[in-house]
Structure formats: structure tokens, C-alpha cells
Design an enzyme around this catalytic site. Structure first.
Site, PDB file in Angstrom:
ATOM      1  N   ASP A  26       0.878  -1.147  -0.129  1.00  0.00           N
ATOM      2  CA  ASP A  26       0.068  -0.063  -0.052  1.00  0.00           C
ATOM      3  C   ASP A  26       0.942   1.269   0.040  1.00  0.00           C
ATOM      4  OD1 ASP A  26      -2.487   1.261   0.296  1.00  0.00           O
ATOM      5  OD2 ASP A  26      -1.877   1.790   2.234  1.00  0.00           O
ATOM      6  N   ASP A  28      -0.313   5.008   0.971  1.00  0.00           N
ATOM      7  CA  ASP A  28      -0.510   6.054   2.101  1.00  0.00           C
ATOM      8  C   ASP A  28      -0.478   5.402   3.214  1.00  0.00           C
ATOM      9  OD1 ASP A  28      -1.124   8.466   0.508  1.00  0.00           O
ATOM     10  OD2 ASP A  28      -2.963   7.416  -0.185  1.00  0.00           O
TER      11      ASP A  28
END
Length: 342
Positions: A26, A28
Site C-alpha cells: 500500500d 498512503d
């Protein structure tokens, strides 16, 4: 593919970058926050890549194109090609392409990332419900997306046009704090129409399928900071996961996680890719990890010892999740977490 889904803290004798061929990362809260690299991210990713691990960046944000994401990562000191970035826009475009004729028009409520992904699948983005679209697709369009776009989607959906959403994350991190995400915008259209979209992004299977198709991963490790997208997505895909504590999840949320939100491994940050993971071993009525021992009473968790805080958290999770069984843990872990500073 792991042999079944593991929902209690596990150890690994090898560094995770050696035990798995591909990290599905991922962005953020894992690699960057507010556009700036998170501490230890750049060096850890470089070391994992040099050791032979493939790095793929998997994001629910459908606004930016893979090229734009790769350029941003390069500016942070993380050399990345567009082929290393997988977005929910790509996943939803594939989902739409499987259900509408080739070359069909698709009403876009969102940003350039969606338009590029649709064209990649041979579909034609349009802007109006009056353009005779075969589908409506909704993705994060940034803070300046006009309110009228939601009305345009509603008009088409009310005429029976099928509705797709890149993802339904209610919030998105920003440099100033937490902002409404695409899920909040989807709720606006849902309220107006009473309809339900087909959703592609994490934690649902279309996104995991897209990452595997694009990376060819055989032994993937999902790396994320969110329990309800990253970790649940790994659970649904039956692959192992690493939760890093650099984003939205804190110790209390982790302790209370139901089985589908329980990561295989937990570490403070991306340096966890480069090391083995300490064993979480049963000891008497409790669990031991590193210098910590944790056990569950009838109403609370008990923690003794000292050492790395994350080892204590791993031990606490083992005790809490064993006590909880198939349900989330309701035991009071506040005092135990306070000892760890979490």
C-alpha cells in the site's frame, strides 16, 4: 499462495524479503504520508529490491495514473516503473470490460486515472448521462470534484445503467489530516438512487486478482497499514500480510481485530521486511515474544517483561485473539498498551 489464512501472529526464520517473492505494498501510510516518504521506507525498500524481492505498489486511489504514481515514488528516491503500480482504477476497468461490449461508453465520475484505465481496456470515457453510457464508474476525483458530477451519475443510474465503484474507502489521508474518500462520495450517489455499485478495490477479490495478473507473484506478501482494506484484502486473497504501524491502525484497533482483519506479521515500519519475525510462542497460560509475556484473564490482558514494544504487541495480540476465538477481543488492553507506549 499461503496454505490457508493465518490469523494469529506468526514468526519467520527468514527475512520476509527472502521468504516472499513479491511485496504488494500500500502507499498512503506505508510508503509515504502527506506526499513525503515515511521514515525508513526508502532505505528498506531499496534493500529488499536489491535482495531480489519484487516491489509492487497497490493503491485504492483511482485519481492518479500509474505513471504519475511512479514519478512521485522516483522523486522520493524509490525507482519505480509504471508497470510496478496497480490501481483500483485498473481493477474496476477490467471488471467493467468483462460486462459491457468492446468500445462501450462509460460515464466517468472521477479523475484521469479512471479515464486512462478505461482506455487501456478499449472503453470510451464520457462525461454526461446523455452520452448513452453502458456503465457508470465512480472513483476518487480529488477535493475539487464538482458536486454536479454526483447528479450526473444519479441520472444515468436511475435509467438502469450499471454502476461501478473503484473502491469504498470512506476516508483518505492528506497532508492536513483525514479527508472524505471515494466511499463518502459513493454514499451520496447511493442515497440519491437507492442503488448498489459493483466495487473492485481492496479488500475485494477484483483488486487482488488485478495485482496477481499484473505481477505474476507466486508468494506474495501484502504490506499495509489499514485492517479493513489491506489486511482484509490479504485474508480474502488467502495470502500472508504484514501490518506496519506507520499509518491509521493503532494498538487498540489491532487487539480488537476480528479474524479477517488479523495480519500474519506486525512491525513498526518497513524495516520489518528485512528481518526475520520473532516467534510468538505459547508459554503456560500465555504467549511469549521477545522479552514480553502476555496472558488473558477474564476481563483484561496482562503484560510483563520489557524489550521492543512491537514484540509486546505481538504477544498481546496472540493472547487477545486466542481468548476472543472467532470474535473480536473485548478484553481491556489499555493498561497493557500503555506499558508499550502504544
Amino acid at each position: 499462495m499461503s496454505e490457508g489464512v493465518r490469523t494469529r501472529p506468526e514468526g519467520s526464520g527468514q527475512a520476509l524479503s527472502e521468504a516472499y517473492d513479491t511485496a504488494l505494498l500500500d502507499l498512503d501510510g506505508v510508503v509515504y504520508a502527506g506526499g513525503q516518504a515515511i521514515a525508513h521506507a526508502v532505505g528498506s525498500l531499496a534493500a529488499a529490491r536489491e535482495g531480489g524481492m519484487r516491489l509492487a505498489y497497490v493503491t485504492n486511489n483511482a485519481l492518479r495514473t500509474p505513471e504519475a504514481v511512479a514519478e512521485h515514488l522516483g522523486e522520493l528516491g524509490i525507482p519505480t516503473g509504471a508497470d510496478d503500480v496497480i490501481t483500483s482504477a485498473q481493477a474496476v476497468a477490467r471488471l467493467i470490460g468483462e460486462q459491457v461490449p468492446a468500445g462501450a461508453r462509460v460515464l466517468v465520475i472521477g479523475g484521469e486515472g479512471l479515464r486512462v484505465a478505461l482506455r487501456e481496456r478499449g472503453l470510451e470515457p464520457v462525461e454526461s448521462a446523455d452520452d448513452d453510457p453502458a456503465a457508470v464508474v465512480q472513483g476518487y476525483g480529488g477535493p475539487d470534484l464538482p458536486w454536479g458530477r454526483f447528479a450526473e451519475a444519479s441520472y444515468a443510474i436511475a435509467r438502469g445503467v450499471p454502476w461501478f465503484a473503484s473502491n469504498t474507502d470512506l476516508t483518505i489521508p492528506s497532508g492536513r489530516g483525514i479527508a472524505p474518500g471515494n466511499g463518502a462520495a459513493v454514499e451520496v450517489v447511493r442515497i440519491a438512487t437507492g442503488a448498489e455499485p459493483q466495487v473492485a478495490g481492496k479488500p475485494l477479490p477484483p483488486m487482488h486478482r488485478e495485482t496477481i495478473l499484473r505481477t505474476g507473484a507466486k508468494r506474495p506478501l501484502v504490506v499495509g497499514d489499514r485492517l479493513d482494506t489491506d489486511i482484509e484484502g490479504a485474508f480474502n486473497g488467502e495470502v500472508d500480510s504484514l501490518l506496519v504501524l506507520t499509518g491509521v491502525t493503532d494498538g487498540a484497533q489491532l487487539l480488537a481485530a476480528p479474524p479477517r482483519h488479523r495480519p500474519t506479521y506486525v512491525d513498526a515500519d518497513l524495516r520489518g521486511l528485512l528481518t526475520g519475525q520473532p516467534e510468538v510462542a505459547r508459554e503456560g497460560e500465555g504467549f511469549r515474544c521477545g522479552g514480553w509475556t502476555a496472558s488473558a484473564g477474564r476481563e483484561r490482558l496482562e503484560l510483563t517483561g520489557d524489550g521492543e514494544a512491537v514484540d509486546g504487541l505481538r504477544a498481546l495480540c496472540a493472547a487477545a485473539w486466542t481468548a476472543a476465538g472467532p470474535d473480536s477481543c473485548a478484553l481491556d488492553g489499555a493498561k497493557a498498551l500503555a506499558r508499550l507506549g502504544l
